[in-house]
Structures are given as structure tokens and as C-alpha cells.
Design a protein around this motif. Structure first.
Motif, PDB file in Angstrom:
ATOM      1  N   UNK A 106       8.647  -5.251  -9.144  1.00  0.00           N
ATOM      2  CA  UNK A 106       7.443  -5.939  -9.611  1.00  0.00           C
ATOM      3  C   UNK A 106       6.578  -4.976 -10.421  1.00  0.00           C
ATOM      4  N   UNK A 107       5.285  -5.351 -10.567  1.00  0.00           N
ATOM      5  CA  UNK A 107       4.391  -4.541 -11.388  1.00  0.00           C
ATOM      6  C   UNK A 107       4.168  -3.152 -10.803  1.00  0.00           C
ATOM      7  N   UNK A 108       4.307  -3.013  -9.467  1.00  0.00           N
ATOM      8  CA  UNK A 108       4.124  -1.691  -8.863  1.00  0.00           C
ATOM      9  C   UNK A 108       5.225  -0.748  -9.336  1.00  0.00           C
ATOM     10  N   UNK A 109       6.457  -1.271  -9.432  1.00  0.00           N
ATOM     11  CA  UNK A 109       7.548  -0.447  -9.952  1.00  0.00           C
ATOM     12  C   UNK A 109       7.294  -0.071 -11.409  1.00  0.00           C
ATOM     13  N   UNK A 110       6.770  -1.036 -12.199  1.00  0.00           N
ATOM     14  CA  UNK A 110       6.431  -0.741 -13.594  1.00  0.00           C
ATOM     15  C   UNK A 110       5.345   0.327 -13.673  1.00  0.00           C
ATOM     16  N   UNK A 111       4.373   0.238 -12.752  1.00  0.00           N
ATOM     17  CA  UNK A 111       3.313   1.258 -12.719  1.00  0.00           C
ATOM     18  C   UNK A 111       3.895   2.626 -12.384  1.00  0.00           C
ATOM     19  N   UNK A 112       4.832   2.653 -11.428  1.00  0.00           N
ATOM     20  CA  UNK A 112       5.464   3.927 -11.057  1.00  0.00           C
ATOM     21  C   UNK A 112       6.229   4.512 -12.243  1.00  0.00           C
ATOM     22  N   UNK A 126       7.603   9.779  -8.931  1.00  0.00           N
ATOM     23  CA  UNK A 126       7.638   8.883  -7.785  1.00  0.00           C
ATOM     24  C   UNK A 126       8.747   7.858  -8.008  1.00  0.00           C
ATOM     25  N   UNK A 127       9.557   7.649  -6.989  1.00  0.00           N
ATOM     26  CA  UNK A 127      10.694   6.736  -7.083  1.00  0.00           C
ATOM     27  C   UNK A 127      10.421   5.509  -6.217  1.00  0.00           C
ATOM     28  N   UNK A 128      10.104   4.410  -6.870  1.00  0.00           N
ATOM     29  CA  UNK A 128       9.768   3.156  -6.181  1.00  0.00           C
ATOM     30  C   UNK A 128      10.619   2.038  -6.755  1.00  0.00           C
ATOM     31  N   UNK A 176       0.820  -1.214   0.000  1.00  0.00           N
ATOM     32  CA  UNK A 176       0.000   0.000   0.000  1.00  0.00           C
ATOM     33  C   UNK A 176       0.849   1.258   0.000  1.00  0.00           C
ATOM     34  N   UNK A 177       1.987   1.223   0.691  1.00  0.00           N
ATOM     35  CA  UNK A 177       2.834   2.420   0.744  1.00  0.00           C
ATOM     36  C   UNK A 177       3.232   2.905  -0.650  1.00  0.00           C
ATOM     37  N   UNK A 178       3.799   2.025  -1.517  1.00  0.00           N
ATOM     38  CA  UNK A 178       4.123   2.493  -2.869  1.00  0.00           C
ATOM     39  C   UNK A 178       2.900   2.985  -3.633  1.00  0.00           C
ATOM     40  N   UNK A 179       1.752   2.293  -3.429  1.00  0.00           N
ATOM     41  CA  UNK A 179       0.533   2.732  -4.119  1.00  0.00           C
ATOM     42  C   UNK A 179       0.090   4.103  -3.614  1.00  0.00           C
ATOM     43  N   UNK A 191       1.346  11.141  -6.395  1.00  0.00           N
ATOM     44  CA  UNK A 191       1.904  11.657  -7.650  1.00  0.00           C
ATOM     45  C   UNK A 191       0.791  11.937  -8.659  1.00  0.00           C
ATOM     46  N   UNK A 192      -0.194  11.022  -8.730  1.00  0.00           N
ATOM     47  CA  UNK A 192      -1.311  11.204  -9.664  1.00  0.00           C
ATOM     48  C   UNK A 192      -2.123  12.447  -9.302  1.00  0.00           C
ATOM     49  N   UNK A 193      -2.356  12.660  -7.991  1.00  0.00           N
ATOM     50  CA  UNK A 193      -3.073  13.862  -7.564  1.00  0.00           C
ATOM     51  C   UNK A 193      -2.271  15.120  -7.891  1.00  0.00           C
ATOM     52  N   UNK A 194      -0.931  15.031  -7.731  1.00  0.00           N
ATOM     53  CA  UNK A 194      -0.088  16.161  -8.102  1.00  0.00           C
ATOM     54  C   UNK A 194      -0.177  16.472  -9.581  1.00  0.00           C
ATOM     55  N   UNK A 195      -0.182  15.412 -10.406  1.00  0.00           N
ATOM     56  CA  UNK A 195      -0.288  15.605 -11.860  1.00  0.00           C
ATOM     57  C   UNK A 195      -1.629  16.247 -12.208  1.00  0.00           C
ATOM     58  N   UNK A 196      -2.704  15.806 -11.511  1.00  0.00           N
ATOM     59  CA  UNK A 196      -4.034  16.365 -11.799  1.00  0.00           C
ATOM     60  C   UNK A 196      -4.104  17.851 -11.472  1.00  0.00           C
TER      61      UNK A 196
END
Length: 463
Positions: A214-220, A208-210, A187-190, A196-201
Motif C-alpha cells: 500500500x501507500x506505506x510501502x510506497x513511502x518506504x 527500510x524494507x517494508x 504503526x510498526x512500519x511507520x 530510518x528518517x532519524x538515521x538519515x538526519x
């Protein structure tokens, strides 16, 4: 604890409860049957091995076989007295510590034994809370009894299930702790990605540096790429908006001067002040406005117009275009040099009329702004492309925004001297045409000279 933590822990605990219930049901209903099945199968395998032995060998090794297979083996001669046979077998079993309250060989079983068939029975000893699994077999008028006691599993299973529940309770507590730690690492990385998404909006293009592998890093990484692209698009949009504002200001300026003159000279005519030249001035200013509007319409049309692509001789087009400027070049004492010695293949595939407009704009632009009265034109072949360049001298003003040179109404001469500035649409028209052709183009500045260039594909079948 946020909603995602609660949801993940709740689902993990739900799965755990399902596993606990399944385990208890399996133990309670299927384990006794499975245990009996395994005992029957093992006893059948033992009796098959005993049946394969001769009688003397079996009698001699009976005690060793009991110890080896953990069973009870007794034997007695077959008699016709069924009661006596049963009493004898029960007595032999008692001597070996097997006390049975229910045991009886029936006439049917004795008949099958006399036919040398194996008889398998299970005798439930309810008071003893056990059962006796037994196989009867006859060899040389001797009946062999091979049996094994099986304790009733109900009480045992109750105790096992209770102990299992205690074990599961401890495992549940451990699972909750581990799940909280586990979900926290997810949850922390999410949460960082959400921030970051709210900042972009809100147009704060953060990254964001994660590093989770795994897939969370790919999402970041995808969020970061999106942030970069949106930031670039935002800056481009702001630049376009600024260009639009500048465009409106420029066109207003361009139209304001002739309209003011027209108004002034019209008033002069009305007041009888015309010296015979007022109409000419009005007509000239009207022509200037018409030319400006025509250029704007031409620029707009070029962005949507269909291009007629065909093969033509670029070399001929270049010299034909230059011929129109010979008199002006001589009149302004400009030294023009044209180097097309390396242009061995000069047929290209493009819209000839549009490319002629590009040449006209580049040449007229060079004549307006050349500071050293020199223009150099080069055309050559390279990698199946025709490369064209035109160079003239400039005053390299560091404050000049060269990246805006292609924008409408951006003029090199800030004073807006009409002899120099023109409409400021020539390079914009050239850019639009070259973009439509998907042709590489641009400019570079070196040693107080500016060079405009573009490349177009050669039609090798015509050269």
C-alpha cells in the motif's frame, strides 16, 4: 502503546460511539413510524386487491384470504342503526380473538361507506398496549372490515435498545482488540520509517524494507530513494570539500615557489649580490604568477560567462589549431596522425572560441604526457554528431586517481616537474566548457594509452 496507536484507536472508538448513538436514536424515534407506515401501505395494497373481487368470490374465499395475508376479515350487512352496526362488528371481531376497548364507526365514516368509499382508521388500545389498523369497504350493501393488530413498540424498543447496548458493549471490546492489532500493523512500519528518517538526519543512510502493498510501502521506497540520493550527494559534497582542500593546498604550493624565489632574489639585489640576472628571474616568476592567476580567472569566468553559440567549420578550426603546434611537435619528435576521412559533415553548432580552447588544452596535454611520442587524432560523424578523440601513450600507474583528472591542479606527474605539470587547470577548463555545451565527454584507458573525447551536434543545414 505510542501516540499514533492511541490516536487511531481513539478515533475508531469515537466513530463507533457515534454509530451506536445514531442507531439508538433511529430505533427510538423513527422505527415506530416506519413500522406503522409499512403496515398501512401493506393493508392498503390488500384491500385494493379485495375490492377488485366480486362479493360472492370475496365471501367464499374470505378465510383463505385471512390466512394468506395474515389479517382479520369480518362482514355484516349495512344498517341505518349505527349502534347495532358497531355492536355487530365488535362481536364478530371478538369471535376471531380481536378484543377492542375502543372501536366506533362514526356517522361520517358510514356516510362515506354509503358512497362506496374506503375508510381507513387506527384505534389505539392503550390498556391492551396495541393498536388496531382497519379498513372499511362496502360491496353490495355489505360492509367488510379488514384489520390488523399492531403492538405498541415503546416497551419492545426499550428491551431491544437494552439488548443492543449489551451487544454493542461486546462489539466495543472486540473492536478495541481488533483496532489495537490493526493499528499495530500500520504503526510498526511507520516506526521503522521514522527510525530510518532519524538515521538519515544523523548521516546514517540506512534503508527500510517494508512489504505492505500500500501507500506505506510506497513511502518506504521513497525514503530509500531519498536515502540513496542524500548519501550520493553527501559523498559528492565530501569529495568536493576534499577537492577544495586539495585545490587550496595546490594553489598555495604553486604560488609559494615563485614567491619564495622573488623574495630570495629581491634580498640578493638588496645585498648587492645581483650578477645581472636577478631581475630576469623575478620577472619570470612574476609572469608565472600572472599566468596562474589568469588561468584561475579564466576558469572562474568560464563558469558564468555567456556562450556565443553559432555555426562554424570544425575541420578548419582543428587544422588551424594544430598548425600552432607544428613546430613544437617536430621539435619534440612527436608522430602526429590526424584521421578526418569520415568527417563528411563538419559544421557544428557551438561557441567557436571556447571549443578552440578545448582543443588547445587537449593537444597541449597530449604533448606533455605522451610516453610513446605518438598522438592520434580522430574526427568522424555518427548519429548527427561530430565525435572528436585524441590519444597518447601514458604510464598506467594503478595508484593514480584517474577520476580526479578533471579537477583543478590535479597533475599527471606527481613530482610537479614544471616541464610536465604546467598549471593543472587545462582539463578543468575543458570540462567546464564542454559541460556548458551539454556535450558528452570523457576519457578511457586501454593498452597504456589514454583517449580523451567529446561530441558536438552537427548543423545539417550547413553541410
Amino acid at each position: 502503546m505510542n501516540k499514533l496507536n492511541k490516536k487511531l484507536i481513539g478515533r475508531i472508538l469515537f466513530v463507533f460511539c457515534i454509530v451506536v448513538i445514531f442507531s439508538i436514536v433511529m430505533n427510538s424515534f423513527f422505527l415506530p413510524k416506519y413500522l406503522l407506515y409499512k403496515k398501512k401501505h401493506a393493508l392498503a395494497a390488500i384491500t385494493e386487491q379485495l375490492d377488485a373481487m366480486d362479493t360472492k368470490q370475496l365471501l367464499r374465499n374470505m378465510e383463505a384470504l385471512e390466512n394468506k395475508y395474515d389479517v382479520t376479515i369480518v362482514n355484516t350487512p349495512v344498517t341505518t342503526n349505527l349502534n347495532g352496526l358497531n355492536e355487530t362488528i365488535v362481536g364478530l371481531l371478538n369471535k376471531k380473538g380481536i378484543t377492542l376497548s375502543k372501536f366506533w364507526i362514526t356517522d361520517e365514516s358510514l356516510a362515506r361507506l354509503n358512497e362506496y368509499q374506503m375508510v381507513r382508521k387506527i384505534y389505539n388500545q392503550e390498556k391492551l398496549k396495541s393498536s388496531f389498523l382497519v379498513t372499511f369497504m362496502k360491496k353490495d350493501e355489505i360492509v367488510f372490515v379488514v384489520g390488523e393488530s399492531i403492538s405498541h413498540s415503546a416497551e419492545t424498543l426499550t428491551i431491544v435498545n437494552q439488548f443492543t447496548l449489551y451487544t454493542y458493549a461486546g462489539e466495543l471490546l472486540l473492536l478495541i482488540i481488533l483496532s489495537a492489532l490493526f493499528t499495530r500493523s500500520i504503526v510498526r512500519p511507520l516506526a521503522k520509517i521514522q527510525d530510518a528518517a532519524e538515521g538519515i538526519s544523523s548521516l546514517s543512510f540506512t534503508k527500510v524494507h517494508i512489504r505492505t502493498g500500500d501507500e506505506i510501502e510506497s513511502l518506504a521506497e521513497s525514503i530509500n530513494q531519498m536515502s540513496d540520493k542524500l548519501e550520493h550527494a553527501h559523498h559528492e559534497l565530501e569529495a568536493r570539500n576534499e577537492n577544495l582542500r586539495q585545490f587550496i593546498a595546490n594553489i598555495s604550493h604553486e604560488l609559494k615557489t615563485p614567491l619564495s624565489l622573488i623574495k630570495a632574489y629581491s634580498s640578493g639585489i638588496k645585498d648587492g649580490m645581483d650578477d645581472g640576472t636577478y631581475i630576469d628571474v623575478i620577472q619570470q616568476q612574476t609572469d608565472d604568477i600572472a599566468m596562474l592567476v589568469g588561468k584561475l580567472l579564466e576558469l572562474s569566468k568560464l563558469q558564468t560567462d555567456l556562450y556565443r553559440m553559432n555555426t562554424f567549420d570544425f575541420k578548419k578550426l582543428l587544422h588551424r589549431t594544430l598548425q600552432k603546434y607544428r613546430f613544437s611537435i617536430q621539435q619534440e619528435a612527436i608522430q602526429l596522425s590526424v584521421d578526418d576521412s569520415l568527417l563528411s559533415q563538419h559544421h557544428i553548432f557551438a561557441d567557436e572560441q571556447k571549443i578552440e580552447m578545448v582543443l588547445n588544452n587537449f593537444i597541449s596535454n597530449a604533448m606533455k604526457y605522451s610516453t610513446n611520442q605518438q598522438i592520434r587524432i580522430t574526427a568522424l560523424n555518427k548519429d548527427d554528431f561530430l565525435h572528436f578523440s585524441i590519444t597518447n601513450g601514458i604510464e598506467n600507474d594503478e595508484q593514480r586517481q584517474w577520476d580526479l583528472i578533471w579537477e583543478p591542479f590535479y597533475v599527471m606527474e606527481s613530482s610537479r616537474n614544471k616541464q610536465l605539470s604546467g598549471t593543472g587547470l587545462g582539463l578543468s577548463i575543458a570540462r567546464t566548457i564542454l559541460q556548458k555545451h551539454e556535450a558528452p565527454f570523457g576519457f578511457h584507458i586501454e593498452n597504456e594509452e589514454i583517449t580523451f573525447y567529446f561530441s558536438l551536434p552537427i548543423d545539417t543545414s550547413k553541410n
